[in-house]
Design an enzyme around this catalytic site. Structure first.
Site, PDB file in Angstrom:
ATOM      1  N   ASP A  55       0.860  -1.185   0.000  1.00  0.00           N
ATOM      2  CA  ASP A  55       0.000   0.000   0.000  1.00  0.00           C
ATOM      3  C   ASP A  55       0.892   1.230   0.000  1.00  0.00           C
ATOM      4  O   ASP A  55       1.674   1.451   0.932  1.00  0.00           O
ATOM      5  CB  ASP A  55      -0.890  -0.024   1.256  1.00  0.00           C
ATOM      6  CG  ASP A  55      -2.013   1.003   1.200  1.00  0.00           C
ATOM      7  OD1 ASP A  55      -2.173   1.658   0.155  1.00  0.00           O
ATOM      8  OD2 ASP A  55      -2.714   1.154   2.217  1.00  0.00           O
ATOM      9  N   ASP A  97      -2.918   2.509  -6.103  1.00  0.00           N
ATOM     10  CA  ASP A  97      -1.879   2.601  -5.074  1.00  0.00           C
ATOM     11  C   ASP A  97      -1.776   1.388  -4.147  1.00  0.00           C
ATOM     12  O   ASP A  97      -1.065   1.443  -3.148  1.00  0.00           O
ATOM     13  CB  ASP A  97      -2.083   3.864  -4.233  1.00  0.00           C
ATOM     14  CG  ASP A  97      -3.401   3.854  -3.466  1.00  0.00           C
ATOM     15  OD1 ASP A  97      -4.300   3.079  -3.850  1.00  0.00           O
ATOM     16  OD2 ASP A  97      -3.533   4.619  -2.501  1.00  0.00           O
ATOM     17  N   GLU A  98      -2.470   0.295  -4.455  1.00  0.00           N
ATOM     18  CA  GLU A  98      -2.330  -0.882  -3.603  1.00  0.00           C
ATOM     19  C   GLU A  98      -2.607  -2.156  -4.391  1.00  0.00           C
ATOM     20  O   GLU A  98      -3.339  -2.157  -5.378  1.00  0.00           O
ATOM     21  CB  GLU A  98      -3.241  -0.801  -2.374  1.00  0.00           C
ATOM     22  CG  GLU A  98      -4.714  -0.720  -2.689  1.00  0.00           C
ATOM     23  CD  GLU A  98      -5.567  -0.730  -1.421  1.00  0.00           C
ATOM     24  OE1 GLU A  98      -5.250  -1.477  -0.472  1.00  0.00           O
ATOM     25  OE2 GLU A  98      -6.578   0.001  -1.402  1.00  0.00           O
TER      26      GLU A  98
END
Length: 359
Positions: free
Chosen positions: A11, A105-106
């Site tokens: 993350d 983003d993860e």
């Protein structure tokens, strides 16, 4: 971990805001909000400096400015975020092909069998984070465990720029102490319902039978029963099917005048067309999303047997707009297409379906 799977959840830390601080040194060390402004809109991401004042993503820009008067608002640059996200994604694939992106983003990585033959998921997570830092200049946090739920839970423990492991033998004791609102799949409303039943931590949830939880919470009852015992069998899915493509915009001022509404829709439609042309995506269902000044939300849709061309989509958008007279001023419009022409192996960015754009 013996016969257990080895899952890493990576993350990125305050991703959008961190990219802005990376690209603009004047923003480093300062409270930054991506999206919205002091009067309108919603914060898409907040830097850690802004979070110290209580600024959070999904908060109104107006509220964020009240919490942090010297907050710096910047416009989102989604193309730039996608560019960096792709760099990070390439690093993941150096280690395993079992990569499941959740958003820009993860992502989850299954490293049980990895390309380096390294049996230590913790060492791999550290390597991946170091490589992300060296390649992009950005910090990532990671969680490691034997299933996706626990890996995602672990990635929050030592944020920012840290990692944590939850081993199989530690899982149940860890979950028993965890606040109920931290459990995946338990939102604010459900958490409040549980607290009224005296369920504040995992150990409280564990006391209730599957029959009771299913009766009280429906299908989710089984999920709650399992996760508090560390049971989550969902595999890392490397191919995620994209469900829709869309564009939306929040207006500086609420709109009610018909000409202004159509003009605003036209700009959003043009952005959607650009995205459709770039991704070669078509959809048989056209949806108009309307958020009113009181923040109530409405969607209107129409489906076709064949994929409608651009003219037909625009005609449908206007038809949906006029389907029912608007009785309140509008603060946001979105236009989307679904029932797409793409297969799973052409999936793009997971669940991030509605993207704001700036004119």
């Amino acid at each position: 971990m013996g016969s257990f799977r080895k899952i890493i959840h990576v993350d990125m830390d305050a991703f959008f805001a961190s990219v802005e601080q990376l690209d603009n040194p004047d923003l480093r060390g300062k409270p930054v909000a991506v999206g919205g402004n002091e009067v309108r809109g919603v914060v898409a991401a907040a830097s850690y400096e802004a979070r110290e004042y209580g600024v959070r993503s999904a908060m109104s820009g107006k509220m964020a400015a009240l919490k942090c008067p010297h907050l710096i608002f910047v416009k989102p640059r989604f193309e730039r975020y996608k560019e960096v996200s792709n760099q990070i994604r390439e690093i993941f694939f150096e280690y395993t092909d079992l990569v499941e992106p959740l958003s820009l983003d993860e992502a989850f990585l299954d490293v049980t069998e990895n390309k380096f033959g390294n049996p230590s998921a913790s060492l791999l997570a550290q390597e991946i984070r170091d490589k992300i830092k060296a390649t992009t200049g950005l910090n990532a946090s990671a969680g490691i465990s034997y299933n996706k739920f626990l890996a995602k839970t672990a990635s929050d423990i030592n944020k920012p720029n840290g990692q944590a492991v939850i081993l199989p033998k530690e899982a149940e004791a860890f979950l028993e102490k965890m606040p109920i609102e931290k459990f995946f799949g338990i939102g604010a409303v459900t958490a409040e319902k549980m607290k009224k039943l005296g369920i504040h931590q995992g150990k409280d949830l564990k006391e209730y039978s599957l029959q009771f939880l299913t009766k009280r919470f429906g299908k989710s009852g089984l999920h709650f029963f399992n996760i508090v015992r560390g049971i989550h069998n969902s595999e890392v899915q490397p191919h995620r099917e994209r469900k829709s493509l869309s564009a939306e915009s929040t207006f500086e001022n609420d709109l009610l005048n018909q000409d202004e509404l159509v003009s605003a829709l036209k700009k959003i439609f043009q952005e959607l067309v650009r995205r459709m042309e770039r991704t070669k995506i078509q959809g048989r269902t056209v949806t108009l999303k309307i958020k009113y000044k009181d923040f109530s939300l409405q969607t209107r849709s129409k489906s076709f047997e064949q994929f409608p061309n651009q003219d037909k989509i625009w005609e449908t958008v206007i038809e949906l707009l006029n389907q029912t007279p608007l009785t309140m001023a509008v603060r946001l419009f979105g236009i989307g297409v679904s029932n797409l022409n793409i297969l799973e192996d052409r999936a793009l960015y997971g669940k991030q379906l509605w993207l704001d754009f700036e004119e």
